[in-house]
Design a protein around this motif. Structure first.
Motif, short mmCIF file in Angstrom:
data_model
loop_
_atom_site.label_atom_id
_atom_site.label_comp_id
_atom_site.label_asym_id
_atom_site.label_seq_id
_atom_site.Cartn_x
_atom_site.Cartn_y
_atom_site.Cartn_z
N THR A 1 -14.04 -3.77 -2.66
CA THR A 1 -13.13 -3.91 -4.00
C THR A 1 -12.30 -2.67 -3.86
N VAL A 2 -12.98 -1.42 -3.62
CA VAL A 2 -11.95 -0.16 -3.57
C VAL A 2 -10.84 -0.09 -2.46
N ASP A 3 -11.46 -0.49 -1.17
CA ASP A 3 -10.60 -0.66 -0.26
C ASP A 3 -9.61 -1.72 -0.42
N ALA A 4 -9.89 -2.93 -0.94
CA ALA A 4 -8.98 -3.91 -1.10
C ALA A 4 -7.81 -3.52 -2.27
N TYR A 5 -8.20 -2.61 -2.93
CA TYR A 5 -7.22 -2.24 -4.09
C TYR A 5 -6.16 -1.47 -3.04
N ALA A 6 -6.60 -0.53 -2.21
CA ALA A 6 -5.56 0.39 -1.53
C ALA A 6 -4.79 -0.67 -0.50
N ALA A 7 -5.49 -1.50 -0.10
CA ALA A 7 -4.87 -2.48 1.00
C ALA A 7 -3.87 -3.28 0.33
N MET A 8 -4.35 -3.72 -0.85
CA MET A 8 -3.02 -4.40 -1.55
C MET A 8 -2.03 -3.75 -2.02
N THR A 9 -2.13 -2.40 -2.52
CA THR A 9 -1.10 -1.46 -2.61
C THR A 9 -0.35 -1.49 -1.42
N TYR A 10 -0.75 -1.30 -0.09
CA TYR A 10 -0.07 -0.94 0.89
C TYR A 10 0.70 -2.33 1.07
#
Lengths: 106, 619
Positions: free
Chosen positions: B391-400
């Motif tokens: 979830t934390v990584d996906a937040y960053a991934a979706m931001t990128y």
């Protein structure tokens, strides 16, 4: 899908096999085989007792033709007839590809 | 035979009208020449078509009177072909018609070698399209007229998300999805992970290579041992090897790939774009496979990475060949494969279920990807990543993804583990709401599959159409968003038999086309074969089958039964129920641990990779 294991890769600096050395194929066939991207599939029907025999026979055929890295992709036996498809890998991903050399030469 | 349909641009006009004589040198068959004649006339050429079953003398007499610049001979019947054509060539010569008229032969019975041997100027064998003949007559290279005209820039790659507003049509579900998204984003914003930090370091390295040294050291400190050791000892990670300099030269930017000879295949109105997965392990073999599927009508390709990469902290560097399936994500591999995909293919790099999700999206964007793939629910279930971490990584991934303008699909492959469709859709829609809130453009990717749910429930006892169609119908009732069934369609319907596998895949693709979706990912004919690498021929088999299925259905429709409508309603109700319970729990990771998006009883467990690595962000 994409979920299986292959044999080990040859060394990156391994010399590219000359076509005539490839799996013991005769000269003319070996030269043509050098153009094969990855594998050759053979599909046919066999008269045989059961699926196990069909698998054994088709592998025997491919290996007899000089293809060492052979496998049965599908086999279905019904009433004395087997529909089979076998595959000989000439270039597993990661090996030095003869077709690449040909492409380079062109 | 000549293909009975044409992709010739109707507005195409010849530079100069030519006189063309068409001769069906055959007792009966002349349909191929009729199709070609129609294309020639439409382009402004002057034509004369002789009836079938003329003698050679009658043909030569007609040519002497008409004085064509081209004489097109069609021959379908195989017996006596060489002798007949040889005599005709001799008679045309003796009548003084050569070389003023070019002799061209086509049809099922002819091959290049025969034409050359008999002194013909050109040969069009089986599979010829009218546009090929038209281009030859006009003295142009045989490129598709419906696609890129010679000398023009290639067409822009299609934006699968164009025209979609992402409004929730189902208000209650929309509110619930927004609630879950909002709560989850707030939770994730205050946290970080090694994956997020490595992506930030990688971005700094790429932005300022001159200052990369220290950042690279920090990056490696956040990697698992195999990646760290490989970087320090400048050796390839286990089960991989660097390409030799000689091999690298074949993937260099100077390497040219042939442009597609046909337009990409699709159903009516240019949809759906057909995606094919690749990932042989070797970027050289991948490039060859990509080139093959590009020529056979793929509109997009999907990069398939090794399964171990999802469970390993950190990404290696360099042009790497992998010993097993899946091609390693490195910037160099991705850049080489972007080039192999050419200017026309859509290219997707998956980032959906691993410990390197944000960095993969970043590298994909830098390498020129068009799409990526992110899903918290699926990525956290079935041997996936620990839910909090993803979830934390996906937040960053979706931001990128939003920053670099990369749409991403949200797949529901957890259905294969036994999660019911409505639960998978609920997880998908929560992720979609998060993505939209972050400025992204997600694509819904329902799985067209013979899932454990339907095996046990009997929804596909009669047909594969209704339950798959119901998924698309349900999603359309819920939200205005693009739909891209995958991945690949027909999962668990294919057997090792090449024909069965290709037909099943093609019919699922046709169903997708009939439902008017934006894209579809298809399997190869090797989908069910696990004894070796997927071959290029197996990828072309299903593209050929899909092309035929699209041709067969055209603008007609597959009509689902009433069951589809009923199941769609049940799915919508199910999604609302699941999201209601997820919203009560609060955030997605907790909902996943609570089994709301798939439970152990249904066959799924929360992933464990990256457990204990999430920490609070320092202020």
């Amino acid at each position: 899908m994409d979920g299986h294991t292959r044999r080990d890769l040859p060394r990156a600096d391994a010399p590219v096999a000359t076509p005539v050395e490839r799996d013991g194929l005769p000269d003319g066939a070996a030269a043509a085989a050098a153009a094969v991207l990855d594998a050759i599939d053979v599909e046919t029907c066999l008269f045989c007792r059961d699926e196990a025999e069909a698998r054994r026979l088709i592998l025997q055929l491919l290996r007899g033709l000089g293809f060492a890295d052979a496998d049965v992709v599908s086999a279905e036996h019904r009433g004395g007839v087997a529909r089979v498809r076998a595959r000989a890998y000439l270039n597993r991903p990661g090996v030095p590809y003869p077709w690449l050399e040909e492409a380079g030469a062109r | 035979m000549t293909q009975p349909y044409s992709t010739v641009n109707p507005s195409y006009l010849a530079d100069r009208p030519r006189r063309v004589l068409l001769v069906p040198l055959d007792p009966v068959h002349d349909i191929g020449l009729k199709v070609i004649r129609r294309a020639l006339n439409a382009a402004g050429h002057q034509t004369m078509l002789l009836p079938p079953d003329r003698t050679l003398e009658e043909v030569v007499r007609a040519a002497s009177e008409y004085r064509p610049e081209f004489t097109l001979i069609g021959r379908t019947v195989g017996y006596g072909t060489a002798e007949l054509l040889g005599r005709l060539a001799d008679m045309m010569e003796a009548a003084g018609l050569r070389p003023a008229t070019k002799l061209v032969i086509g049809g099922m019975a002819v091959r290049d070698g025969l034409a050359a041997e008999l002194g013909f100027d050109a040969c069009f064998g089986p599979g010829t399209t009218p546009e090929m003949v038209l281009l030859y007559i006009d003295g142009k290279s045989p490129r598709p007229l419906s696609g890129t005209a010679a000398g023009q820039a290639p067409p822009r790659r299609r934006d699968l998300t164009a025209g979609f507003g992402y409004q929730f049509r189902h208000e209650a579900i929309g509110e619930l999805a927004h609630t879950v998204a909002s709560q989850t984003l707030s939770w994730a914003a205050g946290r970080t992970s090694p994956g997020v930090e490595r992506a930030e370091l990688r971005r700094a390295i790429l932005d300022d290579p001159a200052q990369a040294g220290r950042n690279r050291e920090l990056y490696l400190e956040l990697c698992d041992e195999p990646v760290r050791l490989a970087a320090k000892e400048k050796s390839a990670p286990e089960h991989t090897r660097y390409l030799t300099a000689h091999e690298e030269s074949f993937l260099s930017p100077e390497r040219a790939y042939a442009a597609p000879e046909r337009s990409p295949l699709s159903g009516p109105e240019g949809k759906p774009t057909v995606f094919v997965q690749y990932g042989t392990g070797c970027p050289l073999m991948d490039a060859a496979h990509i080139q093959a599927v590009r020529q056979w009508g793929a509109g997009g390709v999907v990069h398939f990475d090794p399964s171990w990469a999802a469970r390993t902290e950190g990404l290696p560097s360099g042009l790497l060949s992998h010993e097993h399936d899946g091609t390693v994500v490195t910037l160099e591999n991705l850049q080489a494969l972007r080039r192999a995909a050419g200017p026309d293919l859509l290219w997707q790099v998956r980032a959906h279920r691993g410990l390197n999700t944000p960095e993969t999206v970043l590298l994909a964007a830098v390498a020129g990807a068009d799409l990526t793939k992110i899903n918290i629910a699926y990525g956290s279930l079935g041997a996936g990543t620990e839910p909090s971490r993803l979830t934390v990584d996906a937040y960053a991934a979706m931001t990128y993804a939003a920053r670099y303008g990369l749409p991403f699909d949200v797949v529901t492959n957890e259905e294969l583990s036994g999660v019911p469709a409505h639960k998978a859709m609920a997880g998908m829609l929560a992720t979609v709401a998060m993505g939209v809130a972050l400025g992204g453009r997600p694509v819904l990717q329902p799985l067209f599959c013979y899932s454990p749910e339907v095996m046990l429930g009997g929804q596909m006892a009669d047909n594969y159409v209704d339950f798959n169609a119901a998924k698309v119908m349900a999603l359309r009732q819920i939200i205005d968003a693009p739909i891209w069934p995958g991945a690949p369609v027909g999962f668990l319907t294919q057997t090792e038999d090449r024909v069965q596998s290709s037909v099943s895949t093609a019919l699922h693709a046709a169903l997708a086309a009939c439902l008017g979706v934006e894209a579809v990912t298809i399997a190869s004919a090797d989908e069910a074969y696990s004894g070796g690498a997927i071959t290029a021929a197996a990828r072309l088999d299903t593209l050929t089958a899909a092309a035929e299925a699209f041709r067969f259905f055209g603008q007609s429709r597959i009509e689902p039964t009433a069951a589809a409508t009923r199941w769609a309603s049940e799915m919508v109700a199910g999604v609302e129920d699941v999201l209601t319970r997820v919203a009560r729990v609060g955030v997605l990771p907790e909902a996943i641990y609570a089994g709301l998006l798939g439970s152990p009883e249904e066959g799924v467990y929360p992933g464990r990779a990256g457990r204990g690595t999430v920490k609070a962000r320092s202020r």
